[in-house]
Write an enzyme that holds these catalytic residues in place. Structure first.
Site, PDB file in Angstrom:
ATOM      1  N   CYS A   1       1.083  -1.319  -0.159  1.00 19.79           N
ATOM      2  CA  CYS A   1      -0.129   0.105   0.236  1.00 19.79           C
ATOM      3  C   CYS A   1       0.870   1.637  -0.727  1.00 19.79           C
ATOM      4  CB  CYS A   1      -1.066  -0.477   0.801  1.00 19.79           C
ATOM      5  SG  CYS A   1      -2.107   0.637   1.217  1.00 19.79           S
ATOM      6  N   HIS A   2       0.509   2.114   1.185  1.00 22.07           N
ATOM      7  CA  HIS A   2       1.049   3.255   1.224  1.00 22.07           C
ATOM      8  C   HIS A   2       3.063   3.652   1.595  1.00 22.07           C
ATOM      9  CE1 HIS A   2      -2.797   5.481   0.367  1.00 22.07           C
ATOM     10  NE2 HIS A   2      -1.771   5.787  -0.320  1.00 22.07           N
ATOM     11  N   GLY A   3       2.804   1.798   2.148  1.00 27.31           N
ATOM     12  CA  GLY A   3       4.136   1.631   2.362  1.00 27.31           C
ATOM     13  C   GLY A   3       5.738   1.932   1.743  1.00 27.31           C
TER      14      GLY A   3
END
Length: 186
Positions: A112-114
């Site tokens: 995801c946004h990692g």
């Protein structure tokens, strides 16, 4: 519990605002495979999880980012969550941690946004990745190739888009760790 990854130590880098499933489910799968997973943060005590925009559980921090040494770990896990991803990318020690891990060829898994941390660390160039769709332009602008798939493996990186992708993400990351452990045993 299995012992297939019994000698592996995984650094899970996170701060407040992480997507709960993207931390807890991979952590549980890694531990079930025998790996040790340390939650490492710029926060003390615990970090706050979310289910999308709703507060969820807190997770205990095992080690501060100031005390953690990349050399002590075999791999890095970067859960998502827009608040977590955006805040963590601004932590110089977190950027340094993933740069050193990547330079050492260690497995790095981001969901995801990692992946924002990989972009801000300047190591996304020439990589093929996936992520939450809103990071597509960021990866492209950083010189990477973004694709819309549930999981992408590019050498020592495993990336996924969202919580629905966690089964494929976990399987690919654990497989990569098994390969590395087997190669190191020989």
């Amino acid at each position: 519990m299995s012992d297939q990854l019994k000698n592996m130590k995984v650094a899970l880098l996170v701060t407040d605002g992480f997507e709960q499933a993207e931390l807890l489910e991979p952590k549980k799968a890694l531990e079930a495979a025998g790996a040790r997973v340390d939650v490492i943060s710029d926060k003390q005590g615990s970090v706050q999880g979310f289910n999308h925009t709703d507060k969820a559980s807190k997770v205990t921090v095992d080690k501060s980012i100031d005390a953690a040494r990349q050399e002590d770990y075999d791999a890095v896990l970067l859960p998502g969550g827009v608040v977590n991803g955006d805040a963590l990318r601004m932590v110089p020690k977190a950027r340094g941690f993933v740069i050193a891990a990547d330079e050492a060829g260690k497995p790095i898994a981001a969901i995801c946004h990692g992946g924002w941390l990989l972009i801000s660390a300047g190591i996304a160039e020439d990589r093929t990745v996936t992520s939450w769709p809103s990071l597509q332009d960021d990866f492209t602008n950083a010189g990477g190739t973004w694709v819309d798939r549930e999981m992408v493996r590019d050498d020592n990186w495993v990336t996924s888009r969202k919580p629905d992708d966690i089964p494929a993400f976990n399987k690919a990351f654990i497989s990569l760790l098994e390969e590395r452990q087997s190669a190191n045993a020989h």
